[in-house]
Motif scaffolding. Structure first.
Motif, PDB file in Angstrom:
ATOM      1  N   LYS A   1      19.282   5.916  -6.018  1.00 43.89           N
ATOM      2  CA  LYS A   1      19.398   7.342  -6.351  1.00 43.89           C
ATOM      3  C   LYS A   1      20.846   7.816  -6.332  1.00 43.89           C
ATOM      4  O   LYS A   1      21.163   8.882  -6.869  1.00 43.89           O
ATOM      5  N   GLY A   2      21.715   7.021  -5.746  1.00 42.91           N
ATOM      6  CA  GLY A   2      23.130   7.351  -5.748  1.00 42.91           C
ATOM      7  C   GLY A   2      23.854   6.969  -7.016  1.00 42.91           C
ATOM      8  O   GLY A   2      25.031   7.315  -7.191  1.00 42.91           O
ATOM      9  N   VAL A   3      23.176   6.275  -7.926  1.00 39.95           N
ATOM     10  CA  VAL A   3      23.783   5.890  -9.202  1.00 39.95           C
ATOM     11  C   VAL A   3      23.607   7.030 -10.201  1.00 39.95           C
ATOM     12  O   VAL A   3      22.477   7.425 -10.508  1.00 39.95           O
ATOM     13  N   THR A   4      24.701   7.560 -10.692  1.00 38.46           N
ATOM     14  CA  THR A   4      24.631   8.631 -11.674  1.00 38.46           C
ATOM     15  C   THR A   4      23.857   8.170 -12.908  1.00 38.46           C
ATOM     16  O   THR A   4      24.108   7.091 -13.439  1.00 38.46           O
ATOM     17  N   GLY A   5      22.899   8.992 -13.325  1.00 36.60           N
ATOM     18  CA  GLY A   5      22.070   8.651 -14.472  1.00 36.60           C
ATOM     19  C   GLY A   5      20.680   8.187 -14.095  1.00 36.60           C
ATOM     20  O   GLY A   5      19.774   8.163 -14.935  1.00 36.60           O
ATOM     21  N   VAL A   6      20.494   7.814 -12.825  1.00 39.30           N
ATOM     22  CA  VAL A   6      19.161   7.464 -12.326  1.00 39.30           C
ATOM     23  C   VAL A   6      18.488   8.750 -11.869  1.00 39.30           C
ATOM     24  O   VAL A   6      18.951   9.411 -10.940  1.00 39.30           O
ATOM     25  N   VAL A   7      17.389   9.109 -12.526  1.00 39.80           N
ATOM     26  CA  VAL A   7      16.664  10.329 -12.179  1.00 39.80           C
ATOM     27  C   VAL A   7      15.913  10.132 -10.868  1.00 39.80           C
ATOM     28  O   VAL A   7      15.981  10.959  -9.966  1.00 39.80           O
ATOM     29  N   ASP A   8      15.188   9.029 -10.766  1.00 39.81           N
ATOM     30  CA  ASP A   8      14.496   8.695  -9.518  1.00 39.81           C
ATOM     31  C   ASP A   8      14.007   7.257  -9.604  1.00 39.81           C
ATOM     32  O   ASP A   8      14.110   6.610 -10.645  1.00 39.81           O
ATOM     33  N   THR A   9      13.470   6.768  -8.487  1.00 34.70           N
ATOM     34  CA  THR A   9      13.001   5.394  -8.408  1.00 34.70           C
ATOM     35  C   THR A   9      11.531   5.370  -8.005  1.00 34.70           C
ATOM     36  O   THR A   9      11.001   6.358  -7.490  1.00 34.70           O
ATOM     37  N   SER A  10      10.895   4.224  -8.191  1.00 33.28           N
ATOM     38  CA  SER A  10       9.481   4.096  -7.822  1.00 33.28           C
ATOM     39  C   SER A  10       9.298   3.651  -6.379  1.00 33.28           C
ATOM     40  O   SER A  10       8.199   3.283  -5.979  1.00 33.28           O
ATOM     41  N   LEU A  11      10.370   3.692  -5.596  1.00 28.66           N
ATOM     42  CA  LEU A  11      10.271   3.505  -4.147  1.00 28.66           C
ATOM     43  C   LEU A  11       9.994   4.851  -3.489  1.00 28.66           C
ATOM     44  O   LEU A  11      10.694   5.838  -3.744  1.00 28.66           O
ATOM     45  N   PHE A  12       8.969   4.900  -2.648  1.00 30.80           N
ATOM     46  CA  PHE A  12       8.601   6.111  -1.926  1.00 30.80           C
ATOM     47  C   PHE A  12       8.728   5.794  -0.435  1.00 30.80           C
ATOM     48  O   PHE A  12       7.813   5.261   0.180  1.00 30.80           O
ATOM     49  N   THR A  13       9.876   6.093   0.149  1.00 30.71           N
ATOM     50  CA  THR A  13      10.111   5.655   1.531  1.00 30.71           C
ATOM     51  C   THR A  13      10.152   6.785   2.547  1.00 30.71           C
ATOM     52  O   THR A  13      10.240   6.508   3.745  1.00 30.71           O
ATOM     53  N   SER A  14      10.070   8.032   2.114  1.00 33.70           N
ATOM     54  CA  SER A  14      10.195   9.129   3.073  1.00 33.70           C
ATOM     55  C   SER A  14       9.124  10.200   2.922  1.00 33.70           C
ATOM     56  O   SER A  14       9.163  11.203   3.635  1.00 33.70           O
ATOM     57  N   VAL A  15       8.168  10.010   2.032  1.00 34.23           N
ATOM     58  CA  VAL A  15       7.219  11.090   1.729  1.00 34.23           C
ATOM     59  C   VAL A  15       5.784  10.798   2.163  1.00 34.23           C
ATOM     60  O   VAL A  15       4.963  11.708   2.242  1.00 34.23           O
ATOM     61  N   VAL A  16       5.463   9.542   2.447  1.00 31.32           N
ATOM     62  CA  VAL A  16       4.079   9.188   2.788  1.00 31.32           C
ATOM     63  C   VAL A  16       3.769   9.639   4.220  1.00 31.32           C
ATOM     64  O   VAL A  16       4.501   9.313   5.157  1.00 31.32           O
ATOM     65  N   THR A  17       2.690  10.401   4.385  1.00 30.99           N
ATOM     66  CA  THR A  17       2.312  10.870   5.718  1.00 30.99           C
ATOM     67  C   THR A  17       1.102  10.133   6.281  1.00 30.99           C
ATOM     68  O   THR A  17       0.948  10.020   7.499  1.00 30.99           O
ATOM     69  N   LYS A  18       0.225   9.637   5.408  1.00 32.61           N
ATOM     70  CA  LYS A  18      -0.946   8.881   5.848  1.00 32.61           C
ATOM     71  C   LYS A  18      -1.253   7.782   4.842  1.00 32.61           C
ATOM     72  O   LYS A  18      -0.947   7.918   3.653  1.00 32.61           O
ATOM     73  N   VAL A  19      -1.870   6.710   5.326  1.00 33.68           N
ATOM     74  CA  VAL A  19      -2.338   5.624   4.457  1.00 33.68           C
ATOM     75  C   VAL A  19      -3.775   5.313   4.839  1.00 33.68           C
ATOM     76  O   VAL A  19      -4.061   4.981   6.005  1.00 33.68           O
ATOM     77  N   LEU A  20      -4.688   5.434   3.870  1.00 29.81           N
ATOM     78  CA  LEU A  20      -6.086   5.069   4.078  1.00 29.81           C
ATOM     79  C   LEU A  20      -6.303   3.694   3.465  1.00 29.81           C
ATOM     80  O   LEU A  20      -6.069   3.493   2.273  1.00 29.81           O
ATOM     81  N   VAL A  21      -6.747   2.761   4.297  1.00 26.45           N
ATOM     82  CA  VAL A  21      -6.876   1.358   3.886  1.00 26.45           C
ATOM     83  C   VAL A  21      -8.353   0.993   3.820  1.00 26.45           C
ATOM     84  O   VAL A  21      -9.072   1.073   4.822  1.00 26.45           O
ATOM     85  N   ALA A  22      -8.793   0.564   2.650  1.00 28.52           N
ATOM     86  CA  ALA A  22     -10.191   0.204   2.448  1.00 28.52           C
ATOM     87  C   ALA A  22     -10.366  -1.309   2.474  1.00 28.52           C
ATOM     88  O   ALA A  22      -9.591  -2.052   1.866  1.00 28.52           O
ATOM     89  N   GLY A  23     -11.401  -1.751   3.192  1.00 28.35           N
ATOM     90  CA  GLY A  23     -11.759  -3.164   3.227  1.00 28.35           C
ATOM     91  C   GLY A  23     -13.263  -3.312   3.174  1.00 28.35           C
ATOM     92  O   GLY A  23     -13.992  -2.325   3.017  1.00 28.35           O
ATOM     93  N   GLU A  24     -13.731  -4.532   3.324  1.00 27.39           N
ATOM     94  CA  GLU A  24     -15.164  -4.781   3.230  1.00 27.39           C
ATOM     95  C   GLU A  24     -15.958  -4.083   4.331  1.00 27.39           C
ATOM     96  O   GLU A  24     -17.130  -3.741   4.153  1.00 27.39           O
ATOM     97  N   THR A  25     -15.325  -3.846   5.468  1.00 20.58           N
ATOM     98  CA  THR A  25     -16.041  -3.258   6.598  1.00 20.58           C
ATOM     99  C   THR A  25     -15.888  -1.744   6.696  1.00 20.58           C
ATOM    100  O   THR A  25     -16.444  -1.122   7.597  1.00 20.58           O
ATOM    101  N   GLY A  26     -15.115  -1.143   5.804  1.00 22.11           N
ATOM    102  CA  GLY A  26     -14.947   0.304   5.840  1.00 22.11           C
ATOM    103  C   GLY A  26     -13.531   0.724   5.525  1.00 22.11           C
ATOM    104  O   GLY A  26     -12.720  -0.061   5.026  1.00 22.11           O
ATOM    105  N   VAL A  27     -13.221   1.985   5.835  1.00 19.64           N
ATOM    106  CA  VAL A  27     -11.913   2.568   5.545  1.00 19.64           C
ATOM    107  C   VAL A  27     -11.293   3.037   6.855  1.00 19.64           C
ATOM    108  O   VAL A  27     -11.934   3.722   7.654  1.00 19.64           O
ATOM    109  N   GLN A  28     -10.044   2.666   7.066  1.00 24.75           N
ATOM    110  CA  GLN A  28      -9.351   3.041   8.282  1.00 24.75           C
ATOM    111  C   GLN A  28      -8.017   3.697   7.940  1.00 24.75           C
ATOM    112  O   GLN A  28      -7.405   3.404   6.916  1.00 24.75           O
ATOM    113  N   GLU A  29      -7.580   4.588   8.828  1.00 20.02           N
ATOM    114  CA  GLU A  29      -6.271   5.222   8.663  1.00 20.02           C
ATOM    115  C   GLU A  29      -5.221   4.377   9.382  1.00 20.02           C
ATOM    116  O   GLU A  29      -5.366   4.087  10.569  1.00 20.02           O
TER     117      GLU A  29
END
Length: 227
Positions: free
Chosen positions: A191-219
């Protein structure tokens, strides 16, 4: 019932009547739209995804423009990979700049994933995508030579001759990184490179992750624990 539908059912618990929600793209989000409709939950939806917008309209959900909201209560999205520090990488859709704006406007930004997408640290099996001003492409390509990347290229359209353009009229550059890079530092550098609007890295905005598996969904908590 597949794991994506289970994940959507769990996500429904985080939605309150009358709230403004953000929705990204993907099949789990489609399941969530269906469940909101079936449970007759009234919400206003903000989405950067054309396909998601059409699904919302078909389901009778109210879609509002991102320019008409000052905040979003809860947003839901998917990703290609997320690690234990909640650093996420999105590569496919090419709408990450608008998705990140939705994330920044949201009180909660929740990722909906299956367990195969959770890793201890990002592996960069998928490229980091840069949205780049067309006029800055040569400059950005020169700057990328100093990055620990294996290769980079402008994304080409499969439906017509020439590159893909975003809804903002910009180009997409897929950058294939070497493993072992710190996601937050890499996002900052890109993001420090002039001309780059944004990147597909999201490193500071995620507050929760819901993970689904065969036995259910966990936070998942930061650090990799689930509950």
């Amino acid at each position: 019932m597949d794991v994506k539908q289970r994940c959507a059912e769990k996500a429904l618990e985080y939605i309150t009547e009358g709230s403004i929600i953000g929705l990204g793209g993907g099949s789990t989000i489609k399941h969530l739209i269906t469940l909101i409709n079936e449970n007759k939950i009234y919400v206003k939806v903000v989405t950067p995804s054309w396909e998601t917008e059409q699904h919302c309209i078909d389901a009778g959900l109210e879609v509002v423009s991102i320019t008409d909201v000052s905040k979003i209560d809860t947003a839901f999205d998917g990703c290609d990979q997320v690690d234990e520090q909640f650093h996420a990488l999105k590569s496919g859709g090419g709408i990450h700049s608008m998705e990140k704006l939705v994330a920044e406007l949201s009180e909660e930004y929740i990722l909906l994933v299956d367990k195969t997408k959770v890793v201890p640290v990002l592996t960069y099996d998928h490229p980091v995508v840069l949205e780049v001003l067309p006029q800055a492409l040569h400059f950005v390509n020169e700057k990328l030579k100093s990055f620990p990347a294996r290769a980079s290229h402008v994304r080409q359209s499969s439906g017509q001759d020439g590159p893909v353009y975003t809804g903002n009229g910009n180009l997409l550059v897929d950058v294939f990184m070497n493993a072992g890079q710190d996601g937050a530092d890499l996002e900052r550098r890109f993001k420090g490179v002039t001309g780059v609007v944004d990147t597909s890295l999201f490193t500071s905005v995620v507050t929760k992750v819901l993970v689904a598996g065969e036995t259910g969904v966990q936070e998942m908590k930061k650090g990799g624990d689930v509950r």
